[in-house]
Design a protein around this motif. Structure first.
Motif, mmCIF file in Angstrom:
data_model
loop_
_atom_site.group_PDB
_atom_site.id
_atom_site.type_symbol
_atom_site.label_atom_id
_atom_site.label_comp_id
_atom_site.label_asym_id
_atom_site.label_seq_id
_atom_site.Cartn_x
_atom_site.Cartn_y
_atom_site.Cartn_z
ATOM 1 N N PHE A 1 1.324 -27.121 14.841
ATOM 2 C CA PHE A 1 0.088 -27.886 14.899
ATOM 3 C C PHE A 1 -1.063 -27.093 15.511
ATOM 4 O O PHE A 1 -2.185 -27.574 15.561
ATOM 5 C CB PHE A 1 0.302 -29.175 15.690
ATOM 6 N N TYR A 2 -0.771 -25.894 15.971
ATOM 7 C CA TYR A 2 -1.792 -25.036 16.594
ATOM 8 C C TYR A 2 -1.761 -23.645 15.945
ATOM 9 O O TYR A 2 -1.456 -22.646 16.583
ATOM 10 C CB TYR A 2 -1.546 -24.922 18.104
ATOM 11 N N PRO A 3 -2.099 -23.560 14.665
ATOM 12 C CA PRO A 3 -1.997 -22.282 13.956
ATOM 13 C C PRO A 3 -2.935 -21.203 14.488
ATOM 14 O O PRO A 3 -2.658 -20.006 14.324
ATOM 15 C CB PRO A 3 -2.347 -22.657 12.513
ATOM 16 N N ALA A 4 -4.042 -21.603 15.123
ATOM 17 C CA ALA A 4 -5.002 -20.610 15.620
ATOM 18 C C ALA A 4 -4.659 -20.114 17.024
ATOM 19 O O ALA A 4 -5.282 -19.171 17.517
ATOM 20 C CB ALA A 4 -6.414 -21.194 15.611
ATOM 21 N N VAL A 5 -3.691 -20.745 17.676
ATOM 22 C CA VAL A 5 -3.302 -20.333 19.028
ATOM 23 C C VAL A 5 -2.351 -19.150 18.922
ATOM 24 O O VAL A 5 -1.294 -19.245 18.293
ATOM 25 C CB VAL A 5 -2.616 -21.481 19.788
ATOM 26 N N PRO A 6 -2.701 -18.005 19.530
ATOM 27 C CA PRO A 6 -1.801 -16.849 19.486
ATOM 28 C C PRO A 6 -0.455 -17.175 20.136
ATOM 29 O O PRO A 6 -0.370 -18.024 21.037
ATOM 30 C CB PRO A 6 -2.554 -15.782 20.287
ATOM 31 N N ALA A 7 0.583 -16.517 19.681
ATOM 32 C CA ALA A 7 1.920 -16.741 20.241
ATOM 33 C C ALA A 7 1.944 -16.491 21.741
ATOM 34 O O ALA A 7 2.685 -17.151 22.482
ATOM 35 C CB ALA A 7 2.924 -15.835 19.532
ATOM 36 N N SER A 8 1.105 -15.568 22.209
ATOM 37 C CA SER A 8 1.066 -15.244 23.631
ATOM 38 C C SER A 8 0.464 -16.363 24.474
ATOM 39 O O SER A 8 0.610 -16.382 25.692
ATOM 40 C CB SER A 8 0.261 -13.960 23.861
ATOM 41 N N LYS A 9 -0.224 -17.306 23.815
ATOM 42 C CA LYS A 9 -0.863 -18.412 24.538
ATOM 43 C C LYS A 9 -0.145 -19.744 24.333
ATOM 44 O O LYS A 9 -0.633 -20.787 24.780
ATOM 45 C CB LYS A 9 -2.328 -18.545 24.105
ATOM 46 N N PHE A 10 0.988 -19.720 23.655
ATOM 47 C CA PHE A 10 1.767 -20.936 23.448
ATOM 48 C C PHE A 10 3.125 -20.770 24.111
ATOM 49 O O PHE A 10 3.853 -19.810 23.852
ATOM 50 C CB PHE A 10 1.958 -21.213 21.956
ATOM 51 N N ASP A 11 3.468 -21.718 24.984
ATOM 52 C CA ASP A 11 4.752 -21.629 25.682
ATOM 53 C C ASP A 11 5.273 -23.037 25.926
ATOM 54 O O ASP A 11 4.543 -24.029 25.775
ATOM 55 C CB ASP A 11 4.588 -20.866 27.000
ATOM 56 N N TYR A 12 6.513 -23.135 26.332
ATOM 57 C CA TYR A 12 7.141 -24.439 26.515
ATOM 58 C C TYR A 12 8.299 -24.326 27.498
ATOM 59 O O TYR A 12 8.842 -23.240 27.742
ATOM 60 C CB TYR A 12 7.649 -24.984 25.173
ATOM 61 N N TYR A 13 8.647 -25.468 28.072
ATOM 62 C CA TYR A 13 9.773 -25.528 29.006
ATOM 63 C C TYR A 13 10.406 -26.902 28.923
ATOM 64 O O TYR A 13 9.714 -27.916 29.061
ATOM 65 C CB TYR A 13 9.302 -25.254 30.441
ATOM 66 N N ALA A 14 11.703 -26.935 28.682
ATOM 67 C CA ALA A 14 12.457 -28.183 28.696
ATOM 68 C C ALA A 14 13.005 -28.369 30.112
ATOM 69 O O ALA A 14 13.905 -27.646 30.532
ATOM 70 C CB ALA A 14 13.588 -28.145 27.676
ATOM 71 N N GLN A 15 12.433 -29.328 30.821
ATOM 72 C CA GLN A 15 12.838 -29.576 32.209
ATOM 73 C C GLN A 15 14.235 -30.184 32.219
ATOM 74 O O GLN A 15 14.467 -31.253 31.671
ATOM 75 C CB GLN A 15 11.836 -30.520 32.881
ATOM 76 N N LEU A 16 15.157 -29.489 32.855
ATOM 77 C CA LEU A 16 16.549 -29.893 32.811
ATOM 78 C C LEU A 16 16.785 -31.209 33.543
ATOM 79 O O LEU A 16 16.055 -31.573 34.452
ATOM 80 C CB LEU A 16 17.428 -28.790 33.415
ATOM 81 N N CYS A 17 17.826 -31.904 33.112
ATOM 82 C CA CYS A 17 18.268 -33.138 33.770
ATOM 83 C C CYS A 17 17.142 -34.154 33.880
ATOM 84 O O CYS A 17 17.009 -34.825 34.909
ATOM 85 C CB CYS A 17 18.832 -32.819 35.154
ATOM 86 N N SER A 18 16.332 -34.258 32.854
ATOM 87 C CA SER A 18 15.169 -35.143 32.902
ATOM 88 C C SER A 18 15.015 -35.889 31.591
ATOM 89 O O SER A 18 15.264 -35.350 30.509
ATOM 90 C CB SER A 18 13.890 -34.340 33.163
ATOM 91 N N GLY A 19 14.562 -37.150 31.715
ATOM 92 C CA GLY A 19 14.236 -37.944 30.557
ATOM 93 C C GLY A 19 12.752 -37.922 30.280
ATOM 94 O O GLY A 19 12.029 -36.985 30.669
#
Length: 423
Positions: free
Chosen positions: A362-380
């Protein structure tokens, strides 16, 4: 959950009302409706914003969300647009940094809550001795960032207009755009700081609105933090679990809290404590405190039928090119499961094939270096109220806030005493 990818912005217009008033009522009000005096570094603000948007015609609104088939028919009705306009008063709680850092003093974090919450979500509900440990506001202010947590339209201390025709995503996006325009204006007197950067942090529905804002107004925001959010599953897969929350008319459920004079038919509230827990949280006692969930359920806000109708409209932001960080609970049942832990253990996945990583499309113009993510463990879904909340704060801090690297390690599901989250 139906997924709409809208490549082009809908035609909208907005006019700003110049007057912005300071609240003199003394303190913030939680979604329970009890006055809460803000910390000494915080103050109440009211924005008056006029906006025009293309909302969806909401045909045959159901009286509740108890029956999956009736609910699904409402949510998946053909999209017919209609123009809506209005002027609304929107509440915000502005908090100054508790630790001064000149390099961050002019970077504002705009905090936008999800469905059934209000601005107190970002303060760990601000009612228990342990709330600061779960507070995004406390954490950000201690890192030198000012914050502004707003109550979205139809929530908390903001106006409560028609919940079906007005309280929808397109109109809310334009109202938030109006707030941002005021914040960046030198004539805005309630917060006179000339902001050089604005960071948008959303949770759940707030994150969905963020995708629409970045598409329709790509220059509004410098960085986005999308929490409680992932590429959603189809409605027919998640709705059976959500109906377990047993959403009914708010004024019928508790007329003292949700006065019929304010909450018209179409404002719904969960009537099942267990059902809501199974949708919003992970494992009790192991991953979160029952005392915190008790406060959550007792003080829950509403969902407007118009919000439900426009919950999954995710826009394709073709020109926004700033940083995007996704922070979501690993076991988020609403986005990565069947809507409830009772129907199976949800899992958002990991790495490049995860539902978090999939949001990059959904963010094709955002460079890969500026897109990141984290799945917070043990969390709903309500990830800030889980024991591993500190790991999420720290991960976001490293990637977006560029803060000191505290808690920089590999997080696992650990006893709550590691983070001092004992109650």
């Amino acid at each position: 959950m139906r997924l709409l990818i809208v490549a082009a912005s809908l035609a909208t217009s907005l006019s700003l009302k110049a007057v912005t008033s300071m609240s003199t009522s003394g303190g913030a009000v939680s979604h329970l409706g009890q006055p809460q005096h803000p910390a000494s570094n915080c103050k109440d603000i009211t924005f008056t914003v006029s906006a025009t948007a293309q909302n969806q015609v909401a045909a045959n609104p159901p009286p509740n969300f108890l029956d999956p088939d009736t609910s699904l028919a409402f949510l998946e009705q053909p999209v017919v647009l209609t123009t809506v306009s209005g002027t609304q008063n929107l509440y915000g709680q502005y908090c100054e940094p508790t630790v001064k850092n000149p390099s961050r003093a002019k970077t504002l974090q705009l905090l936008v809550h999800g469905i059934s919450y209000d601005h107190t979500y970002w303060a760990g509900f601000d009612s228990l001795p342990s709330s600061p440990a779960y507070s995004w506001v406390t954490y950000a202010n201690a890192q030198g960032y000012p914050t502004l947590a707003i109550d979205r339209l139809g929530n908390g201390r903001s106006d409560h207009p028609d919940p079906i025709s007005l309280v929808q995503a397109p109109y809310q996006v334009e109202l938030i755009h109006g707030i941002i325009t005021q914040l960046r204006s030198s004539s805005y007197l309630a917060i006179p700081t000339p902001w050089t950067k604005v960071i948008f942090a959303g949770h759940s529905y707030g994150s969905i609105l963020a995708t629409q804002l970045s598409s329709k107004h790509p220059k509004d925001i410098d960085s986005y933090i999308l929490s409680g959010f992932a590429v959603p599953l189809p409605n027919e897969q998640s709705l059976p679990g959500v109906t377990g929350e047993e959403y009914i008319q708010a004024s019928t459920y508790d007329s003292a809290r949700f006065s019929p004079a304010v909450y018209a038919p179409g404002y719904l509230v969960s009537s099942s404590k267990q059902g809501r827990q199974d949708s919003f949280y992970s494992r009790p006692d192991v991953d979160f405190s029952r005392a915190h969930y008790d406060v959550d359920f007792q003080t829950q806000g509403t969902i407007a039928l118009g919000e439900a109708l426009t919950t999954v409209t995710i826009f394709n932001s073709t020109t926004y090119a700033g940083p995007v960080y996704v922070l979501t609970g690993q076991n988020d049942a609403l986005f990565c499961g069947n809507g409830s832990r009772l129907l199976g253990t949800p899992d958002c996945g990991s790495g490049a094939t995860s539902q978090l990583a999939a949001l990059k499309v959904f963010y094709p113009a955002v460079p890969a270096s500026k897109f990141d993510y984290y799945a917070q463990l043990c969390s709903g879904h309500t990830l800030q109220q889980h024991y591993t909340a500190a790991s999420g704060f720290a991960k976001v801090g490293r990637s977006i806030f560029i803060i000191l690297s505290i808690f920089v390690c590999t997080f696992t599901c650990v006893p709550k005493v590691w983070f001092g989250l004992a109650g």
